[in-house]
Design a protein around this motif. Structure first.
Motif, PDB file in Angstrom:
ATOM      1  N   ARG A  67       0.966  -1.117  -0.012  1.00 43.25           N
ATOM      2  CA  ARG A  67      -0.003   0.065   0.049  1.00 43.25           C
ATOM      3  C   ARG A  67       1.030   1.294   0.038  1.00 43.25           C
ATOM      4  O   ARG A  67       1.793   1.205   0.773  1.00 43.25           O
ATOM      5  CB  ARG A  67      -0.824  -0.100   1.249  1.00 43.25           C
ATOM      6  CG  ARG A  67      -2.167   0.950   1.408  1.00 43.25           C
ATOM      7  CD  ARG A  67      -2.816   0.290   2.434  1.00 43.25           C
ATOM      8  NE  ARG A  67      -2.134   0.153   3.714  1.00 43.25           N
ATOM      9  CZ  ARG A  67      -1.970   1.064   4.795  1.00 43.25           C
ATOM     10  NH1 ARG A  67      -2.378   2.318   4.520  1.00 43.25           N
ATOM     11  NH2 ARG A  67      -1.006   0.894   5.524  1.00 43.25           N
TER      12      ARG A  67
ATOM     13  N   VAL B 256      12.468  -0.919  14.955  1.00 39.30           N
ATOM     14  CA  VAL B 256      11.107  -1.138  15.114  1.00 39.30           C
ATOM     15  C   VAL B 256      10.483  -0.161  14.097  1.00 39.30           C
ATOM     16  O   VAL B 256       9.569  -0.339  13.415  1.00 39.30           O
ATOM     17  CB  VAL B 256      10.641  -1.215  16.181  1.00 39.30           C
ATOM     18  CG1 VAL B 256       9.215  -1.626  16.343  1.00 39.30           C
ATOM     19  CG2 VAL B 256      11.598  -2.620  17.006  1.00 39.30           C
ATOM     20  N   ALA B 257      10.475   1.194  14.677  1.00 36.19           N
ATOM     21  CA  ALA B 257       9.735   2.201  14.038  1.00 36.19           C
ATOM     22  C   ALA B 257       9.901   2.627  12.705  1.00 36.19           C
ATOM     23  O   ALA B 257       8.730   2.530  11.908  1.00 36.19           O
ATOM     24  CB  ALA B 257      10.172   3.643  14.785  1.00 36.19           C
TER      25      ALA B 257
ATOM     26  N   THR C  80      10.795   0.130  10.442  1.00 35.60           N
ATOM     27  CA  THR C  80      10.170  -0.953   9.816  1.00 35.60           C
ATOM     28  C   THR C  80       8.711  -0.774   9.554  1.00 35.60           C
ATOM     29  O   THR C  80       8.077  -1.166   8.710  1.00 35.60           O
ATOM     30  CB  THR C  80      10.441  -2.147  10.461  1.00 35.60           C
ATOM     31  OG1 THR C  80      12.172  -2.426  11.068  1.00 35.60           O
ATOM     32  CG2 THR C  80      10.226  -3.520   9.529  1.00 35.60           C
ATOM     33  N   SER C  81       8.195  -0.318  10.771  1.00 36.99           N
ATOM     34  CA  SER C  81       6.816   0.039  10.714  1.00 36.99           C
ATOM     35  C   SER C  81       6.398   1.086   9.513  1.00 36.99           C
ATOM     36  O   SER C  81       5.175   1.158   9.200  1.00 36.99           O
ATOM     37  CB  SER C  81       6.326   0.550  12.222  1.00 36.99           C
ATOM     38  OG  SER C  81       6.904  -0.284  13.102  1.00 36.99           O
TER      39      SER C  81
ATOM     40  N   GLU D 207       3.993   6.254   8.165  1.00 30.65           N
ATOM     41  CA  GLU D 207       2.887   6.245   8.731  1.00 30.65           C
ATOM     42  C   GLU D 207       2.682   6.068  10.263  1.00 30.65           C
ATOM     43  O   GLU D 207       2.179   6.943  11.029  1.00 30.65           O
ATOM     44  CB  GLU D 207       1.899   5.298   8.217  1.00 30.65           C
ATOM     45  CG  GLU D 207       1.262   5.621   6.887  1.00 30.65           C
ATOM     46  CD  GLU D 207       0.011   4.662   6.614  1.00 30.65           C
ATOM     47  OE1 GLU D 207      -0.403   4.897   5.494  1.00 30.65           O
ATOM     48  OE2 GLU D 207      -0.214   3.738   7.490  1.00 30.65           O
ATOM     49  N   VAL D 208       3.421   5.018  10.870  1.00 29.07           N
ATOM     50  CA  VAL D 208       3.592   4.827  12.286  1.00 29.07           C
ATOM     51  C   VAL D 208       4.500   5.972  12.957  1.00 29.07           C
ATOM     52  O   VAL D 208       3.790   6.444  14.061  1.00 29.07           O
ATOM     53  CB  VAL D 208       3.998   3.372  12.384  1.00 29.07           C
ATOM     54  CG1 VAL D 208       4.349   3.331  14.032  1.00 29.07           C
ATOM     55  CG2 VAL D 208       2.874   2.425  12.040  1.00 29.07           C
TER      56      VAL D 208
ATOM     57  N   ARG E 110       2.126   8.929  12.979  1.00 30.93           N
ATOM     58  CA  ARG E 110       1.112   8.669  14.077  1.00 30.93           C
ATOM     59  C   ARG E 110       1.519   8.762  15.598  1.00 30.93           C
ATOM     60  O   ARG E 110       0.972   9.283  16.367  1.00 30.93           O
ATOM     61  CB  ARG E 110       0.168   7.308  14.012  1.00 30.93           C
ATOM     62  CG  ARG E 110      -0.601   7.305  12.885  1.00 30.93           C
ATOM     63  CD  ARG E 110      -1.851   6.508  13.013  1.00 30.93           C
ATOM     64  NE  ARG E 110      -1.564   5.055  13.452  1.00 30.93           N
ATOM     65  CZ  ARG E 110      -1.446   4.002  12.604  1.00 30.93           C
ATOM     66  NH1 ARG E 110      -1.763   4.514  11.180  1.00 30.93           N
ATOM     67  NH2 ARG E 110      -1.508   3.052  12.869  1.00 30.93           N
TER      68      ARG E 110
ATOM     69  N   ARG F 247      19.169  -0.122  -5.749  1.00 35.70           N
ATOM     70  CA  ARG F 247      17.837  -0.474  -6.445  1.00 35.70           C
ATOM     71  C   ARG F 247      17.248  -1.936  -5.877  1.00 35.70           C
ATOM     72  O   ARG F 247      17.173  -2.902  -6.314  1.00 35.70           O
ATOM     73  CB  ARG F 247      18.112  -1.023  -7.918  1.00 35.70           C
ATOM     74  CG  ARG F 247      18.514   0.178  -8.592  1.00 35.70           C
ATOM     75  CD  ARG F 247      18.361   0.015 -10.248  1.00 35.70           C
ATOM     76  NE  ARG F 247      18.731  -1.111 -10.770  1.00 35.70           N
ATOM     77  CZ  ARG F 247      20.042  -1.487 -11.149  1.00 35.70           C
ATOM     78  NH1 ARG F 247      20.789  -0.402 -10.923  1.00 35.70           N
ATOM     79  NH2 ARG F 247      20.200  -2.514 -11.802  1.00 35.70           N
ATOM     80  N   LEU F 248      17.297  -1.805  -4.412  1.00 34.16           N
ATOM     81  CA  LEU F 248      16.313  -2.810  -3.670  1.00 34.16           C
ATOM     82  C   LEU F 248      14.882  -2.665  -3.570  1.00 34.16           C
ATOM     83  O   LEU F 248      14.538  -1.631  -3.949  1.00 34.16           O
ATOM     84  CB  LEU F 248      16.925  -2.773  -2.046  1.00 34.16           C
ATOM     85  CG  LEU F 248      18.173  -2.944  -1.697  1.00 34.16           C
ATOM     86  CD1 LEU F 248      18.632  -2.854  -0.289  1.00 34.16           C
ATOM     87  CD2 LEU F 248      19.122  -4.052  -2.281  1.00 34.16           C
ATOM     88  N   ASN F 249      14.014  -3.764  -3.601  1.00 31.79           N
ATOM     89  CA  ASN F 249      12.680  -3.770  -3.507  1.00 31.79           C
ATOM     90  C   ASN F 249      12.332  -3.002  -2.373  1.00 31.79           C
ATOM     91  O   ASN F 249      11.209  -1.997  -2.545  1.00 31.79           O
ATOM     92  CB  ASN F 249      12.110  -4.987  -3.506  1.00 31.79           C
ATOM     93  CG  ASN F 249      12.499  -5.849  -4.693  1.00 31.79           C
ATOM     94  OD1 ASN F 249      12.580  -5.251  -5.717  1.00 31.79           O
ATOM     95  ND2 ASN F 249      12.450  -7.091  -4.642  1.00 31.79           N
ATOM     96  N   ASP F 250      12.757  -3.023  -1.318  1.00 33.13           N
ATOM     97  CA  ASP F 250      12.172  -2.524  -0.311  1.00 33.13           C
ATOM     98  C   ASP F 250      13.286  -2.062   1.083  1.00 33.13           C
ATOM     99  O   ASP F 250      14.146  -2.685   0.934  1.00 33.13           O
ATOM    100  CB  ASP F 250      11.222  -3.492   0.698  1.00 33.13           C
ATOM    101  CG  ASP F 250      10.222  -2.573   1.624  1.00 33.13           C
ATOM    102  OD1 ASP F 250      10.402  -1.613   1.910  1.00 33.13           O
ATOM    103  OD2 ASP F 250       9.603  -3.470   2.383  1.00 33.13           O
TER     104      ASP F 250
ATOM    105  N   SER G  49      14.659  -4.185   4.093  1.00 31.09           N
ATOM    106  CA  SER G  49      15.390  -5.669   4.311  1.00 31.09           C
ATOM    107  C   SER G  49      16.615  -5.001   4.992  1.00 31.09           C
ATOM    108  O   SER G  49      17.441  -5.987   5.287  1.00 31.09           O
ATOM    109  CB  SER G  49      15.587  -5.980   2.955  1.00 31.09           C
ATOM    110  OG  SER G  49      16.031  -4.993   2.014  1.00 31.09           O
TER     111      SER G  49
END
Lengths: 71, 370, 515, 382
Positions: B2, B128-129, B131-132, B135-136, B139, B295-298, B301
């Motif tokens: 998303r 942790v933050a 990785t979240s 948005e998190v 918030r 050029r990593l997907n995300d 990682s």
């Protein structure tokens, strides 16, 4: 200490690297392995109290040099 | 996955916490001594044009972050070079912030605990933050900032009996030079550090919002920092600039009756949250940059490894708190200047020329490679 | 893996094959039933004949205890025995005749499939077999003893309706429907549980409940493959989000008014047969602090109570950790007299404060657990032992210090303020305590950040778990920190009630103003 | 999520193993220092005496005081030497005061208080006191009246000083702050032992004058009050020794609130005068004579008499300080620097000389606000 570091990094490898290997995300796998190796090395060096050169001194010298040139 | 999106309010809160995070406890504009509050105002005024440049860049390229813009403006290779520069800056800044926190815990809070432990803890929380996702982070900022402001203002109100307003005088007693120096240091820390948020605010909703977020956030944070500086000066007088952590000392003077005293931990709460958000942003930008570069997907990682590297790096950064303070007061403002002003201006000029030359290219040109 | 599969293969039960149907011979049919219910002596087979038409041999089959005996005697057996059948009809239409003219029952159906008949008997209805017919009549005669509707033990109120759900799904749905008299209330049934065939009903208001959430819920319910559902707790755990989280992401209540209220906010309820606890989704954190009584009391008082509950949870989770941090790390925080008195209380206590706190928190939970499971008199004894022996003696014996007992007691009582959050409070409390024992107050702050991050990540059926907690002004937050007065809550919560936001259109404050 | 769970658990174990003895300190293991007294040592430069709060358990909380003396080359050396006596590190966060002996103070106290101000274990909002006795230790050797622990009692005294106003209260950080800012010299309350009914108790009275960080003289309690008047730090207390009207017996007036305004008047040639305007509201607390309080003329007389007394005392005090010590303890220089930095930059360098010849005009305005709960004075019946 060193034992803990090794355990920690093997755990990390277990949870990070192996999934990439299974999903065949090779790019991620290698990048992660590279970073992991770097940080592992540093961690081991730190645990042996090896003095790792800090970049702040050269940066300081460089900045001072540039300022002196300009002023 | 998303598309991540944060509201203007959340983005603004992130920005404010990013600003006030470490400046609340480190104190700003020490060069100007008891005129530091004027330096704060000056710093905000100086920051506004630069911040307008950031906002303009962001609003020209909705849904694109700093690294995409660099790529688009300079092409593949120079763009990557600039990307590398900003990766370094965010990495370094994150490490500096973590180090500040480490020194704080090591000198004041829990001196017998090895410094690496609280630093690692911050690293883990930031992992942790990040990785979240943004948005998190947005918030949590929206939820926490009101609490922080309440704590800080309550503590400041409680400090009123301890304030000596004549400490503010003489205004401009040392002439303008220290104030300008102080203003410059306030400009570079914390206000112009918001250049890194260009790497995050690609998730904003509308074209207009970068302006709104940046300007309003800067002004509110400026007011808060002004309030804190004011409090620190009136409580501590001209010794204000001598402490490593003036806010902590100033609050430690506060007491309400016999029972409520020694409430400096309340400031520590602010500091931890601020450091957490600021480091998270730095970490996020670093990871995003590296992910774009390789050029990593995300970016998720590599978060853990980058966070660990950041912590180790900050651990080796200085030998002592004196060195840290010297660096922060003498070198940092000049060191950060290229990242905060020169490169963005180059980028801005390039982008403006390119945009003027071919409006049509904007739609097709953005993000073709990468 | 392979072994597990083998076990699964073996696990075929000896139920009736599906295409088996009745035969014309009454005896043969009875024999089939007898065969199936071999060792079940609850199966009653009652044979009788019509007075006037001896050839009309009938047989009623039902399970003792599951049926309403009066209804069978007066409305089935008596009419068939005494009506004069012979002159009116032919034999082959006798069954229809019985169905339409003789039997006095609200639901009679004609069936010939054996498996359906068996299911009928098991569910408490009665079947009527007739000699020479390969059809049978299913007569609705359910009537087993069930608990009457009374006030639930777990959720007592001072103000509000005194009725609670029972174990019967029909009663429960009746209770809900009596609150919401609209055809928009939709009930969708399904059976879950390969052995128990438990009836589960999805209950929602059409036009209010979000379709995505409904679809998601149905998907998750359909995905359940389990042998038994004995309580709604099973379903709750099988459909929840964030399965590892200590927080509940599915709500439940024993009170029809609560469920009705949630339905009216756009939530969806899941009623499970055999359980007085009705589930609601989506569930957000703020609901743990709401109580149905809030809505019946004065809104100022209700808001005060709600804030108390929130503070209670906050204090219950944080107090032991903060106490430990201050006493063992940041002693400068304590006012000098307090420092001296705590220090004096700890003189001669051998165990470290951290250990004492862990120990006492565990002891408190052990006492709580023991007292809940015991019958009331023994429970009281446990309480006395807990307070006197452990509270008093443990301090006098210098095993733990008195402040630790005080902290444990405060934390223990505070956590009871909102029972729904109990599980998470107990877990988090220990987590924070652990962190605080290592890093002092900073450990506690780290723990808080981690917990908040976790809460921010959790979603319940797509709705953010922290919904509304960070806002106070718009209609999302009207019912979170405080309970706004009814006349000002014109809109429903934004995300859950998005399909039909307007709750009512009363804009003005009630009462007339003097002119 | 599972990943983080495991990682966190791992780190927990990690930390648990290592954490053992970092900052975790059990509260009863602390050696709480209530106050410090610093003297010259016999063999070493410093002798540090700390008052330790000894806490005994049992049903009732009992805190008793105990003195501990150690010597060292520096203060910190002495403090660390304490470990060899107590076996534990001293705990400084609840320390209330630092008492420094005359000898040390006369040689400058900067090296004494620097450690205290710098170290993170100590807090810089402690009270600073100068012992008028031979050694500072003697003060702590006295016996408390209301509190077993003398340091706490002295701290309470200082806290309640605002309704007595015979000594200033100086916190350590404020001392250092004033030390650093030009145009003001420090005053520190003095403490001595007063013996009544065979009990010697510490008594806080008067102040010590510092030139930079060196002790150069003392003022007594009455003069202290005048100093406080000028510095606008007066919050209460009596206008003591009574004010007499028409040779009658003295009347006690309690200060309700007092506001002092100091303003520099710059004349030609950088000649500077200071106006000190004191505005005091008092109430009649003790009227031994029969006096009609509703009598306006008498009241006015009383008022003007009070004004005179204050004016004279304050003026005398300023004169005395100017002539005898020549250091600006009132903060005239600071006031000038804050309000008129330009002039200050020109003449600030030799402010102490300027201060000696400074002309100060004291104006006092007294307002009598009330007379306790009686509207009349007691009239003796015939």
């Amino acid at each position: 200490m060193i034992v803990l570091i090794i355990i920690g990094y093997s755990l990390l490898a277990l949870f990070e690297l192996i999934p990439f290997y299974h999903q065949k995300h090779w790019r991620e796998f290698w990048v992660n392995a590279g970073f992991g190796f770097c940080s592992f090395t540093i961690a081991v060096l730190l645990s042996f109290d090896v003095n790792i050169p800090s970049p702040s001194e050269p940066i300081k010298n460089m900045v001072m040099f540039v300022i002196r040139k300009l002023v | 996955m998303r598309k991540e999106q944060i509201s203007d309010k959340e983005a603004m809160f992130v920005l404010i916490i990013y600003y006030i995070g470490s400046s609340f406890i480190l104190g700003v504009g020490g060069e100007a001594k008891n005129d530091a509050w004027i330096s704060v105002i000056l710093g905000v005024v100086m920051a506004v044009p630069v911040i307008l440049i950031y906002a303009r860049l962001l609003s020209l390229f909705p849904e694109k972050d700093l690294f995409d813009i660099l790529d688009w403006a300079f092409g593949k290779w120079i763009g990557k070079l600039f990307a590398l520069v900003y990766i370094w800056y965010s990495f370094h800044l994150g490490a500096l912030v973590i180090r500040n926190f480490g020194e704080f815990t090591n000198t004041i809070a829990i001196p017998e605990t090895p410094m690496i432990v609280p630093m690692l803890c911050i690293g883990i929380i930031c992992t942790v933050a990040v990785t979240s996702g943004i948005e998190v982070i947005g918030r949590i900022s929206a939820a926490v900032l009101p609490i922080l402001i309440i704590i800080v203002s309550t503590v400041s109100l409680m400090a009123i009996p301890k304030m000596y307003f004549h400490f503010l005088k003489p205004i401009l007693g040392n002439g303008f030079l220290p104030i300008i120096k102080g203003g410059f240091s306030v400009f570079s820390f914390p206000f112009a550090e918001s250049v890194l948020l260009m790497g995050v605010f690609s998730s904003l909703k509308t074209n207009k919002s970068p302006y709104r977020v940046y300007l309003l956030g800067t002004v509110i944070a400026g007011l808060l920092i002004l309030m804190i500086t004011f409090r620190n000066i009136t409580v501590l007088g001209s010794t204000y600039s001598k402490f490593y952590f003036p806010a902590h000392i100033a609050v430690s003077m506060v007491s309400l009756g016999d029972f409520l005293q020694r409430i400096e931990l309340a400031v520590a709460v602010d500091f931890v949250f601020g450091v957490f958000i600021k480091t998270s942003i730095c970490l996020l930008v670093t990871c995003k940059g590296i992910a774009k570069l390789l050029r990593l997907n995300d970016y998720r990682s590599i978060v853990i490894q980058v966070a660990l590297l950041m912590v180790y790096f900050s651990y080796t950064l200085y030998d002592s708190i004196m060195e840290m303070a010297g660096w922060a007061f003498k070198v940092y403002a000049y060191y950060a200047f290229p990242f905060q002003v020169i490169f963005p201006i180059i980028l801005f000029v390039t982008v403006e020329i390119k945009v003027r030359r071919g409006k049509k290219k904007l739609q097709t040109g953005v993000g073709t490679d990468g | 893996m392979i072994r597990k599969k083998n076990i699964l293969d073996q696990n075929k039960n000896n139920t009736v094959e599906e295409d088996h149907i009745l035969v014309k011979s009454l005896e043969a049919n009875i024999e089939m039933f007898k065969n199936l219910f071999r060792d079940d002596e609850m199966l009653i087979i009652r044979k009788f004949q019509n007075k006037y038409l001896p050839t009309a041999k009938c047989c009623l089959i039902y399970l003792a205890g599951m049926v309403n005996n009066d209804l069978l005697n007066e409305n089935v057996i008596q009419p068939i025995l005494q009506n004069n059948l012979s002159e009116e009809i032919q034999t082959n239409h006798l069954l229809e005749e019985l169905q339409y003219k003789i039997i006095v029952s609200n639901n009679v159906e004609m069936v010939n499939r054996f498996d359906e008949l068996v299911a009928t008997v098991i569910s408490g209805d009665t079947i009527l077999l007739l000699e020479g017919n390969d059809n049978a009549l299913m007569i609705s005669s359910k009537g087993w003893p069930s608990r009457s509707i009374d006030e639930p033990e777990s959720a007592k109120v001072v103000r509000g309706p005194r009725e609670g759900f029972t174990e019967s799904i029909v009663t429960n749905l009746t209770l809900i429907r009596r609150k919401i008299n609209t055809p928009d209330l939709k009930l969708k049934f399904r059976e879950i549980g390969e052995r128990t065939h438990t009836k589960v009903c999805i209950c929602y208001l059409e036009g209010l409940a979000l379709e995505e959430i409904l679809a998601e819920l149905e998907k998750r319910l359909d995905a359940i493959k389990i042998d038994a559902i004995l309580d709604s707790g099973y379903i709750q755990e099988l459909i929840r989000d964030a399965p590892f989280s200590p927080y509940e992401t599915v709500g439940y209540s024993e009170r029809p008014d609560v469920i009705a209220g949630k339905l009216l906010e756009g939530r969806i309820a899941v009623v499970v047969d055999g359980s007085p606890f009705v589930l609601t989704v989506p569930f957000v954190l703020a609901e743990s602090f709401q109580s149905d009584e809030d809505y019946y009391n004065n809104f100022i008082f209700a808001s005060f109570n709600r804030l108390l509950r929130m503070v209670g949870v906050f204090v219950a989770t944080g107090l032991p950790a903060v106490y430990l941090a201050i006493v063992t790390f940041h002693q400068e925080m304590l006012p000098t007299p307090l420092l001296i008195s705590i220090s004096s209380a700890r003189q001669g206590v051998p165990f470290p404060s951290a250990f004492a706190l862990f120990f006492m928190l565990l002891v408190f939970d052990i006492i709580r657990e023991a007292a809940t499971r015991m019958p009331t008199p023994i429970g009281q004894a446990v309480n006395i032992v807990g307070t006197l022996v452990l509270g008093q003696a443990i301090v006098e014996a210098k095993i733990v210090s008195a402040p630790v007992i005080i902290i444990t007691a405060i934390s223990g009582i505070m956590k009871l303020l909102s029972p729904t959050a109990l599980g998470s409070v107990i877990v988090l409390r220990l987590f924070f305590l652990l962190l605080a024992s290592v890093l002092g107050i900073y450990g506690y702050i780290f723990g808080m950040i981690l917990a908040t991050l976790h809460l921010m990540n959790v979603r319940s059926f797509g709705v953010p778990f922290m919904l509304g907690l960070s806002s106070v002004k718009n209609h999302n937050g009207q019912d979170i920190w405080i309970r706004s007065p009814w006349w000002s809550m014109t809109l429903r919560p934004k995300i859950i009630g998005a399909r039909n936001l307007v709750r009512h259109s009363m804009k003005k404050t009630p009462g007339s103003k003097p002119k | 999520m599972k990943k983080f769970l495991l990682l966190t658990i791992f780190l927990f174990i990690n930390v648990m193993i290592l954490a053992g003895c970092w900052n975790y300190k059990e509260i009863e293991k602390l050696t709480i220092v209530a106050g410090v007294a610093i003297d010259k040592g016999e063999n070493n430069p410093f002798r540090v005496t700390v008052e330790i709060v000894q806490i005994s358990g049992g049903k009732e909380t009992k805190a008793t005081s105990k003195l501990l003396t150690m010597e060292g080359k520096t203060i910190f050396d002495a403090v660390r030497n304490a470990i060899s006596l107590t076996g534990k590190k001293l705990y400084w966060s609840h320390t209330k005061l630092v008492i420094i002996s005359k000898d040390i103070a006369e040689n400058g106290i900067l090296r004494v208080i620097d450690w205290y101000n710098r170290d993170a274990e100590t807090r810089s909002d402690v009270y600073l006191l100068i012992s008028k006795e031979k050694t500072a230790r003697e003060i702590l050797e006295g016996k408390g009246v209301t509190d077993e622990i003398k340091s706490f009692e002295i701290a309470d005294t200082l806290k309640n000083e605002k309704s007595l106003s015979k000594a200033p209260t100086t916190e350590l950080w404020k001392f250092i702050n004033d030390l650093e800012s030009p145009g003001i010299s420090n005053v520190v309350p003095t403490v001595n032992i007063s013996t009544s009914e065979n009990i010697s108790t510490p008594q806080v009275m008067g102040l010590a004058i510092f030139k930079k960080a060196t002790l150069i003289g003392f003022l007594n309690g009455r003069e202290s009050k005048s100093v406080l008047f000028v510095k606008d730090e007066l919050k209460g207390g009596l206008i003591l020794d009574g004010v007499q009207v028409n040779n009658s017996q003295p009347v006690s007036l309690e200060i309700f609130k007092s506001k002092t305004k100091m303003e520099p008047i710059v004349k030609a040639n950088h000649n500077i005068e200071f106006n000190v305007n004191i505005n005091t509201t008092v109430s009649l607390e003790e009227i031994p004579t029969s006096m009609n309080l509703t009598d306006e003329i008498k009241l006015k007389k009383l008022t003007s008499r009070t004004e005179e007394v204050i004016k004279k005392r304050v003026g005398d005090c300023i004169k005395k300080v100017q002539s005898k010590y020549g250091v600006d303890i009132f903060g005239f220089g600071e006031n000038l620097r804050e309000n008129n930095p330009r002039i200050w930059n020109q003449i600030g360098n030799n402010w102490d000389d300027k201060f000696k010849e400074l002309k100060v005009n004291v104006k006092v305005k007294v307002k009598i606000k009330g007379s306790g709960i009686f509207s009349q004075s007691i009239k003796m019946g015939d």
